[in-house]
Design a protein around this motif. Sequence first.
Motif, PDB file in Angstrom:
ATOM      1  N   GLU A 118      19.516 -13.698  25.813  1.00 46.53           N
ATOM      2  CA  GLU A 118      18.056 -13.773  25.945  1.00 46.53           C
ATOM      3  C   GLU A 118      17.336 -13.525  24.629  1.00 46.53           C
ATOM      4  N   PHE A 119      17.789 -12.539  23.869  1.00 45.58           N
ATOM      5  CA  PHE A 119      17.051 -12.119  22.688  1.00 45.58           C
ATOM      6  C   PHE A 119      17.650 -12.617  21.376  1.00 45.58           C
ATOM      7  N   TRP A 172      17.945  -2.693  23.840  1.00 48.89           N
ATOM      8  CA  TRP A 172      17.113  -3.062  24.986  1.00 48.89           C
ATOM      9  C   TRP A 172      15.678  -2.595  24.798  1.00 48.89           C
ATOM     10  N   TYR A 173      15.521  -1.354  24.370  1.00 45.74           N
ATOM     11  CA  TYR A 173      14.178  -0.790  24.196  1.00 45.74           C
ATOM     12  C   TYR A 173      13.417  -1.518  23.085  1.00 45.74           C
ATOM     13  N   TYR A 175      13.807  -4.616  22.137  1.00 49.95           N
ATOM     14  CA  TYR A 175      13.459  -5.986  22.546  1.00 49.95           C
ATOM     15  C   TYR A 175      12.457  -6.037  23.694  1.00 49.95           C
ATOM     16  N   THR A 176      12.431  -5.029  24.552  1.00 46.38           N
ATOM     17  CA  THR A 176      11.603  -5.108  25.762  1.00 46.38           C
ATOM     18  C   THR A 176      10.510  -4.062  25.869  1.00 46.38           C
ATOM     19  N   GLY A 254      11.301  -1.165  34.493  1.00 47.84           N
ATOM     20  CA  GLY A 254      12.318  -1.596  33.535  1.00 47.84           C
ATOM     21  C   GLY A 254      13.532  -2.180  34.217  1.00 47.84           C
ATOM     22  N   TYR A 257      12.889  -5.678  35.488  1.00 49.20           N
ATOM     23  CA  TYR A 257      12.909  -6.669  34.407  1.00 49.20           C
ATOM     24  C   TYR A 257      14.357  -7.026  34.043  1.00 49.20           C
ATOM     25  N   TYR A 258      15.222  -6.038  34.025  1.00 47.98           N
ATOM     26  CA  TYR A 258      16.651  -6.295  33.809  1.00 47.98           C
ATOM     27  C   TYR A 258      17.191  -7.217  34.896  1.00 47.98           C
TER      28      TYR A 258
END
Length: 288
Positions: A118-119, A172-173, A175-176, A254, A257-258
């Motif tokens: 995704e990122f 994760w933090y 990027y999101t 959160g 969203y995952y």
Amino acid sequence: MSLVIGEIAYTNIVPPFYCLNREELEKNGCRFVPKVPAGLNAAMKQGEVDVGGISSFAYGKEKGKYVLMPHLSVTAYGPVGSIFLFSKYPLESLEGKNIALTSASATSVHLLKVILKEFLHFTNITFTTVTPDAEKMNASFDAFLLIGDDAIRTFWKREKLGVYYYDLGQLWYEYTGFPMTYAVFAVRKEAAEEKKDMVHMLYKQFIESKKKALGPRFNDMITYIQQRHGGTEAFWRAYFRNLHYQFDEKEKEGLLYYYKLAYEHGYFERPVTDIEMWMTGNEVRDLL
């Protein structure tokens, strides 16, 4: 009739278990069984275990079977300290490489895949699931994912291995902007109905244990963990500062969203758009 509780030996889930009055719980019908995360996920699904701190991915995969206990999870707002991708190459150079995935994980395996696809937009990575063993994984693969105490021990010897290392919680933090919840405290729906009194008793003890372990019994807990796993007092204090054991609205946001990204990348057969709780906030307040 007993209430079977799956217990993972990993350090990150110790606080809700550390101060339990096990003698009282066992006298009242509770039975604890040791499990690794993947084994607990399977045992919960098959009905062999009634309650456990299962992987968040397992809850999403089998959502209809469980309800979640409020105010209990293993969550991090940034670095988690025990979920690492170790790599011979910088993160941005992993396209076309082969990555070993620990067989002990579900949430972290799919978190890594989501982050890379995704990122970082990687499309050509080979993933192989193997038994967690840092030396063997490092010898045979370009990068490898470890979780829990395996990851911590490997982190301590990272310089000897000569690898880059990436904390998945931090990635994760970044990027999101969301926290990541790695484990949730799930109850099989049948147990929640048929063994209600035992579940209530266990839940109250989980909450009390968490409060004590992160409060007045914190030093005792750190000493206990050092005796079992080694490491310095400073390391373990910093480790637990990064972990959160709540499960409220921000943690749910959160996690959803995952789940959204996991579905979009084909890891769920159906979207997961809500989280079913065992009790409402008012009911929990009345119970506690």
